[in-house]
Design a protein around this motif. Sequence first.
Motif, PDB file in Angstrom:
ATOM      1  N   ARG A  17      -8.773 -47.445   5.027  1.00 23.18           N
ATOM      2  CA  ARG A  17      -9.550 -46.788   3.965  1.00 23.18           C
ATOM      3  C   ARG A  17      -8.750 -46.759   2.670  1.00 23.18           C
ATOM      4  NH1 ARG A  17     -11.846 -41.213   5.924  1.00 23.18           N
ATOM      5  NH2 ARG A  17     -13.253 -41.488   4.148  1.00 23.18           N
ATOM      6  N   GLN A  18      -7.449 -46.541   2.782  1.00 24.38           N
ATOM      7  CA  GLN A  18      -6.612 -46.542   1.579  1.00 24.38           C
ATOM      8  C   GLN A  18      -6.658 -47.904   0.895  1.00 24.38           C
ATOM      9  OE1 GLN A  18      -3.828 -47.408  -0.436  1.00 24.38           O
ATOM     10  NE2 GLN A  18      -4.793 -45.721  -1.558  1.00 24.38           N
ATOM     11  N   GLY A  67      -9.050 -39.233 -15.799  1.00 24.17           N
ATOM     12  CA  GLY A  67     -10.029 -38.218 -16.166  1.00 24.17           C
ATOM     13  C   GLY A  67     -10.982 -37.810 -15.056  1.00 24.17           C
ATOM     14  N   GLN A  68     -10.919 -38.511 -13.903  1.00 21.77           N
ATOM     15  CA  GLN A  68     -11.832 -38.167 -12.796  1.00 21.77           C
ATOM     16  C   GLN A  68     -11.136 -37.203 -11.834  1.00 21.77           C
ATOM     17  OE1 GLN A  68     -12.018 -42.535 -12.115  1.00 21.77           O
ATOM     18  NE2 GLN A  68     -14.033 -42.039 -11.297  1.00 21.77           N
ATOM     19  N   ASP A  69     -11.930 -36.353 -11.199  1.00 19.01           N
ATOM     20  CA  ASP A  69     -11.380 -35.413 -10.218  1.00 19.01           C
ATOM     21  C   ASP A  69     -11.059 -36.188  -8.933  1.00 19.01           C
ATOM     22  OD1 ASP A  69     -10.763 -33.493  -8.414  1.00 19.01           O
ATOM     23  OD2 ASP A  69     -12.569 -32.268  -8.749  1.00 19.01           O
ATOM     24  N   LEU A  70      -9.787 -36.463  -8.728  1.00 22.25           N
ATOM     25  CA  LEU A  70      -9.371 -37.299  -7.600  1.00 22.25           C
ATOM     26  C   LEU A  70      -9.635 -36.612  -6.261  1.00 22.25           C
ATOM     27  CD1 LEU A  70      -8.024 -40.104  -7.407  1.00 22.25           C
ATOM     28  CD2 LEU A  70      -5.855 -38.939  -7.076  1.00 22.25           C
ATOM     29  N   LEU A  71      -9.480 -35.296  -6.229  1.00 23.50           N
ATOM     30  CA  LEU A  71      -9.584 -34.559  -4.959  1.00 23.50           C
ATOM     31  C   LEU A  71     -10.996 -34.584  -4.387  1.00 23.50           C
ATOM     32  CD1 LEU A  71      -7.276 -31.536  -5.807  1.00 23.50           C
ATOM     33  CD2 LEU A  71      -6.695 -33.641  -4.594  1.00 23.50           C
ATOM     34  N   GLU A  72     -11.964 -34.880  -5.249  1.00 21.63           N
ATOM     35  CA  GLU A  72     -13.357 -34.930  -4.789  1.00 21.63           C
ATOM     36  C   GLU A  72     -13.704 -36.260  -4.130  1.00 21.63           C
ATOM     37  OE1 GLU A  72     -16.104 -32.791  -4.770  1.00 21.63           O
ATOM     38  OE2 GLU A  72     -14.391 -31.439  -4.932  1.00 21.63           O
ATOM     39  N   MET A  73     -12.801 -37.241  -4.268  1.00 26.70           N
ATOM     40  CA  MET A  73     -13.156 -38.599  -3.838  1.00 26.70           C
ATOM     41  C   MET A  73     -12.653 -38.928  -2.439  1.00 26.70           C
ATOM     42  SD  MET A  73     -12.125 -40.143  -7.527  1.00 26.70           S
ATOM     43  CE  MET A  73     -12.329 -41.879  -7.289  1.00 26.70           C
ATOM     44  N   GLU A  74     -13.435 -39.760  -1.727  1.00 24.36           N
ATOM     45  CA  GLU A  74     -13.021 -40.263  -0.416  1.00 24.36           C
ATOM     46  C   GLU A  74     -11.856 -41.244  -0.614  1.00 24.36           C
ATOM     47  OE1 GLU A  74     -14.208 -39.568   2.666  1.00 24.36           O
ATOM     48  OE2 GLU A  74     -15.431 -38.018   1.720  1.00 24.36           O
ATOM     49  N   PRO A  75     -11.028 -41.415   0.429  1.00 24.08           N
ATOM     50  CA  PRO A  75      -9.889 -42.332   0.283  1.00 24.08           C
ATOM     51  C   PRO A  75     -10.294 -43.724  -0.200  1.00 24.08           C
ATOM     52  CG  PRO A  75      -9.760 -41.173   2.371  1.00 24.08           C
ATOM     53  CD  PRO A  75     -11.062 -40.779   1.740  1.00 24.08           C
ATOM     54  N   GLU A  76     -11.417 -44.259   0.348  1.00 22.14           N
ATOM     55  CA  GLU A  76     -11.788 -45.618  -0.063  1.00 22.14           C
ATOM     56  C   GLU A  76     -12.276 -45.659  -1.505  1.00 22.14           C
ATOM     57  OE1 GLU A  76     -12.889 -43.948   2.576  1.00 22.14           O
ATOM     58  OE2 GLU A  76     -14.962 -44.440   3.127  1.00 22.14           O
ATOM     59  N   GLU A  77     -12.901 -44.547  -1.965  1.00 23.18           N
ATOM     60  CA  GLU A  77     -13.334 -44.502  -3.368  1.00 23.18           C
ATOM     61  C   GLU A  77     -12.118 -44.524  -4.295  1.00 23.18           C
ATOM     62  OE1 GLU A  77     -16.142 -40.917  -2.491  1.00 23.18           O
ATOM     63  OE2 GLU A  77     -16.498 -41.567  -4.553  1.00 23.18           O
ATOM     64  N   ARG A  78     -11.092 -43.775  -3.893  1.00 22.38           N
ATOM     65  CA  ARG A  78      -9.872 -43.754  -4.705  1.00 22.38           C
ATOM     66  C   ARG A  78      -9.285 -45.166  -4.792  1.00 22.38           C
ATOM     67  NH1 ARG A  78      -6.963 -38.025  -3.037  1.00 22.38           N
ATOM     68  NH2 ARG A  78      -8.887 -37.029  -2.348  1.00 22.38           N
ATOM     69  N   ALA A  79      -9.318 -45.852  -3.643  1.00 22.96           N
ATOM     70  CA  ALA A  79      -8.787 -47.211  -3.622  1.00 22.96           C
ATOM     71  C   ALA A  79      -9.602 -48.117  -4.556  1.00 22.96           C
ATOM     72  CB  ALA A  79      -8.807 -47.768  -2.198  1.00 22.96           C
ATOM     73  N   HIS A  80     -10.930 -47.955  -4.491  1.00 24.62           N
ATOM     74  CA  HIS A  80     -11.787 -48.774  -5.365  1.00 24.62           C
ATOM     75  C   HIS A  80     -11.493 -48.505  -6.839  1.00 24.62           C
ATOM     76  CE1 HIS A  80     -14.917 -48.740  -1.869  1.00 24.62           C
ATOM     77  NE2 HIS A  80     -13.954 -49.624  -1.688  1.00 24.62           N
ATOM     78  N   GLU A  81     -11.169 -47.241  -7.151  1.00 28.17           N
ATOM     79  CA  GLU A  81     -10.897 -46.874  -8.539  1.00 28.17           C
ATOM     80  C   GLU A  81      -9.489 -47.289  -8.962  1.00 28.17           C
ATOM     81  OE1 GLU A  81     -12.906 -45.749 -10.829  1.00 28.17           O
ATOM     82  OE2 GLU A  81     -14.625 -45.658  -9.473  1.00 28.17           O
ATOM     83  N   GLY A  82      -8.680 -47.748  -7.992  1.00 25.62           N
ATOM     84  CA  GLY A  82      -7.371 -48.271  -8.372  1.00 25.62           C
ATOM     85  C   GLY A  82      -6.164 -47.468  -7.913  1.00 25.62           C
ATOM     86  N   GLY A 133      -9.318 -49.524   0.684  1.00 25.78           N
ATOM     87  CA  GLY A 133     -10.654 -49.655   0.109  1.00 25.78           C
ATOM     88  C   GLY A 133     -11.742 -50.009   1.106  1.00 25.78           C
ATOM     89  N   ILE A 134     -11.365 -50.115   2.391  1.00 27.92           N
ATOM     90  CA  ILE A 134     -12.330 -50.511   3.409  1.00 27.92           C
ATOM     91  C   ILE A 134     -12.994 -49.256   3.981  1.00 27.92           C
ATOM     92  CG2 ILE A 134     -12.544 -51.675   5.651  1.00 27.92           C
ATOM     93  CD1 ILE A 134      -9.958 -53.263   4.747  1.00 27.92           C
ATOM     94  N   SER A 135     -14.312 -49.240   4.025  1.00 28.15           N
ATOM     95  CA  SER A 135     -15.012 -48.035   4.475  1.00 28.15           C
ATOM     96  C   SER A 135     -14.681 -47.742   5.937  1.00 28.15           C
ATOM     97  CB  SER A 135     -16.519 -48.221   4.331  1.00 28.15           C
ATOM     98  OG  SER A 135     -16.979 -49.129   5.311  1.00 28.15           O
ATOM     99  N   GLU A 136     -14.896 -46.513   6.340  1.00 30.38           N
ATOM    100  CA  GLU A 136     -14.544 -46.101   7.691  1.00 30.38           C
ATOM    101  C   GLU A 136     -15.241 -46.969   8.728  1.00 30.38           C
ATOM    102  OE1 GLU A 136     -15.279 -41.935   8.646  1.00 30.38           O
ATOM    103  OE2 GLU A 136     -13.336 -41.996   9.630  1.00 30.38           O
ATOM    104  N   GLU A 137     -16.537 -47.227   8.491  1.00 27.50           N
ATOM    105  CA  GLU A 137     -17.298 -48.014   9.448  1.00 27.50           C
ATOM    106  C   GLU A 137     -16.762 -49.450   9.545  1.00 27.50           C
ATOM    107  OE1 GLU A 137     -21.038 -46.285   9.966  1.00 27.50           O
ATOM    108  OE2 GLU A 137     -21.975 -48.211   9.533  1.00 27.50           O
ATOM    109  N   ASP A 138     -16.495 -50.031   8.387  1.00 27.77           N
ATOM    110  CA  ASP A 138     -15.938 -51.386   8.390  1.00 27.77           C
ATOM    111  C   ASP A 138     -14.554 -51.400   9.026  1.00 27.77           C
ATOM    112  OD1 ASP A 138     -18.197 -52.304   7.208  1.00 27.77           O
ATOM    113  OD2 ASP A 138     -17.362 -52.482   5.193  1.00 27.77           O
ATOM    114  N   ALA A 139     -13.826 -50.319   8.830  1.00 28.24           N
ATOM    115  CA  ALA A 139     -12.478 -50.238   9.400  1.00 28.24           C
ATOM    116  C   ALA A 139     -12.544 -50.221  10.932  1.00 28.24           C
ATOM    117  CB  ALA A 139     -11.758 -49.001   8.883  1.00 28.24           C
ATOM    118  N   VAL A 140     -13.491 -49.457  11.469  1.00 25.05           N
ATOM    119  CA  VAL A 140     -13.651 -49.427  12.922  1.00 25.05           C
ATOM    120  C   VAL A 140     -13.983 -50.830  13.433  1.00 25.05           C
ATOM    121  CG1 VAL A 140     -15.079 -48.575  14.832  1.00 25.05           C
ATOM    122  CG2 VAL A 140     -14.344 -47.013  13.034  1.00 25.05           C
ATOM    123  N   ASN A 141     -14.896 -51.494  12.730  1.00 24.11           N
ATOM    124  CA  ASN A 141     -15.264 -52.861  13.098  1.00 24.11           C
ATOM    125  C   ASN A 141     -14.081 -53.798  13.109  1.00 24.11           C
ATOM    126  OD1 ASN A 141     -17.896 -52.972  13.720  1.00 24.11           O
ATOM    127  ND2 ASN A 141     -18.578 -53.129  11.605  1.00 24.11           N
TER     128      ASN A 141
END
Lengths: 483, 256
Positions: free
Chosen positions: A437-438, B68-83, A440-448
Motif C-alpha cells: 500500500r505504501q 497543504g493537504q491533511d495527510l492524516l486523513e488519507m489512506e496509505p495508498e492515497e499518500r503514495a499516489h500523492e507522492g 500505492g497498490i490498493s489493499e485488494e490488489d495487494a492481496v491479489n
Amino acid sequence: MAANVEEFVTQRYKQGFITDIETDTVPPGLNEDVIRLISHKKGEPEFMLDWRLKAYRHWLTMTEPNWAHVHYPPIDFQDISYYSAPKSREQQNAEAPQSLDEVDPKLLETYEKLGIPLHEQEKLAGVAVDAVFDSVSVTTTFKDKLAEAGVIFCSMSEALQEHPELVEQYIGSVVPYTDNFYAGLNSAVFTDGSFVYVPEGVTCPMELSTYFRINEAKTGQFERTLIIAEKGSYVSYLEGCTAPQRDENQLHAAVVELIAHEDATIKYSTVQNWYPGDEEGKGGIYNFVTKRGEARGDRSKVTWTQVETGSAITMKYPGCVLTGNDSVGEFYSVAVTSNYQQADTGTKMVHVGRNTRSTVVAKGISAMQGEQSYRGLVKILPSATGARNYTQCDSMLIGDQCGAHTFPYIEVKEPGAVVEHEASTSKVSDEQLFYCRQRGISEEDAVNLIVNGFCKDVFRELPMEFAVEAQALLGVTLEGAVG
Amino acid sequence: MTEPMLKITNLHAKAEDAEILRGLNLEVNAGEVHAIMGPNGSGKSTLAHILAGRDDYEVTEGSVTYKGQDLLEMEPEERAHEGVFLAFQYPVEIPGVNNIYLLKSAVNAKRKHQGLGEIDSVDFLTDVKQKMKLMGMDESFLKRSVNEGFSGGEKKRNEVFQMMVLEPGLCVMDETDSGLDIDALKIVAQGVEQMRSPDRAIVLVTHYQRLLDHIQPDRVHVLARGQVLKSGDKQLAHELEEHGYDWIRYEEAESA
C-alpha cells in the motif's frame, strides 16, 4: 445414508416408478429399472448395461465416506432424478433465460470482472441462443484439424456408438466401480462425458477443451471422462472454464480416467469455479469427483494441474498410478476456500514400476470462514525400486477465522525409495500489505499480488491463456477477503 | 512565504498505551534535505511510519499537512499516489512476486490515480535499467522475488531504487544507512543526492552521523522523548557525533 439404502433395498418400488418413454426426465429415485432405462434411452451396447448393473449392485453394499474433514447434511440419493434426456431446442429455449436481463446480476458482474465477451456470457449463463457464431466456426475448424491427426474427441455417448470396443477395453480400468462410493454411483448412472483417443505417435495438434464442446453443456452431475494416449502420443486437455456456470445440480460425482501408454504424456488441467454458495454458506455445489490417471507404459507421464475456487464442498484427490517403469506423475494444485466453503483435497501417488517419480505441489488458500484440508497419499510398492517422491504443500491464511489442515499419508514398502515432504503455513501479513500500500497498490490488489506470488509454481504449469484467467479468477474469489 | 511541503504541528501519538510522540513540530520545504537524529526510542521510526500511514499508531493530537493537504486523513495508498514515499528500515519479503512486477504495479497505480493510462513497457524498462545502473544493481535482480533472499545491503539499495523509479515528492528514509558497509553506504548516498530536486523534500531518519558524511543535509533535528529538542545546520550532527546524545540531554537538563 446407510439406513436410506437399506430402507430402499427393502421397498424398492415405493416410488411407484412409471416407465414413460415420452417424458424427458425420469422421476427421482434409483433402482435397476432406472439404470436399464438410461442405457436403453442412450441405445448403449449390452456390455455397458451389464457393467452399470454390476456397479449398481456393488454400490448398494457400500457406505458413504465420512472420513473427510467436511460437514454437510446427509444426501438423499432417492431424491435425485438420474436421467434427463437432451431436450429439443424449442423446449430448452422455453425454460432458459431469454436474455442476459433475466440472469442473476451477480453472475454477470463476475463475468464482467473476468472480461468474458458478451456472447460467451450468454452461453455460460444458459441463455437461449441458437448458435454462437464464433464458437460454431471454431468448433468446425477444430474438428477438421483433429480428424486429420486421427484424434478422436467426442462425447461418451458418441464413443459408445462409434467406438464401443475402445470404451469396453478401457472404462473402469483405472477407476473400477468398486473403487469408492461415488465412483460406484457414477458407474451405474453416468449420462455423458468426454472421450479422447490419441493414436500412436500423434501429438494432439491443439489443447482439447470441453469448452468448445457445446453439445456437452447439459450433461449434468454424473460425468464420465476417458482419455487414452497410445504409445508415444501427447495430449493436453483443459477441463471447465474460468467463469461460474449456471448449474441446478447440487451433487456432482464425476469420474475421470486417464491411460498413458509407453512414452505417452497426458496433461490434464482443470479450472473449477462452480457455485460456492452465498455469503451465509447456503447452496452451492458438492463436488465429489474421482480422478485418476495411470501411467501404464514405460516412460509415460501423467500431469494434473488444477485451480479450484468454486463448489461449497469439495472432496477430490486426482491421483496417478505409476505402473510403467520410469513413469512420471505430477500434481500441481491451487485450492481456494472463502466464505463458508469446505475442501478436503489432495492427491494419491501410487508407485508400482521401477524408477518411478512423482511430484506434488499443493497450494491451499483459506479466507473468511473457509476450511481446507490437504490429504495426500504417497504409496511405494515393493516392486518400485528406485522410486522417488517430492511433496510440497503450502497453506496460506487470510484473516483469522479460516482454517488449514494437512493430512499426509506415506506408505513405503521399498526401502530404497526416496520420499520428501515439505509443508508450510503462512499468513498474508499486515507488513506485506502495508508495504504494497505504501507503494500505492490498493489493499485488494495487494492481496491479489501476494496470493498470486504464492501460487506461481502452479500457475506456471497451466497453459498460458488459462494461467491469465486463473489469476483473474483468484482476484474475484478473494474479493473482500481482507479489511 | 510559500507553505512548507511538510508541516507537522504539535503531533502527539501513541502505540497501544505508550505515548511516543509528545508534541512534535517540524517544517520541511521543497528542495530541502532534513536529517532527523536521535537515540533509540526517541520516536524517529514512529514518525516515519505515521507519515506513511501505518495504523499501529494512534494520533491523539496535532496535525500533519503535505502540500497543504491533511495527510492524516488519507489512506496509505492515497499518500503514495500523492507522492509520499517511505524507504523501510526492514523491507518485507513477498515470495513469488518479482521486483519488476511490484514496481510496475506501483507505477501504474499512481498513473491511474493521475488519470493516465498504463505505462509503456519499453519506456518503463529503459527507465528502470538506467536507474538500476546508478544503484549498482544487476539486471537479474528484476526477476527475483521482492526482497526474498536479499542481503541487508541489497534490501536497502532496492528501497532507494524504488524511490528513484517512483519519483516521489516527499522521501522519508527510515534508517536506510543501518546495516550498510561503506561501499553500499556511498551508493545509497549517491542515489539520495541524485534525488535532490527543487520540487522534492527528503527526510532522513538516522541514528548515526556517518550517512551525513556523504549527504549534505540542509537542516538537522535532534529528537528525544517524542519532541524535537534541537535543530540546526549540519554542524549539529558533528557535535552530536563528538559528544553523543547525552550531550543534548545534559544541555536540556541545564536549561530546565
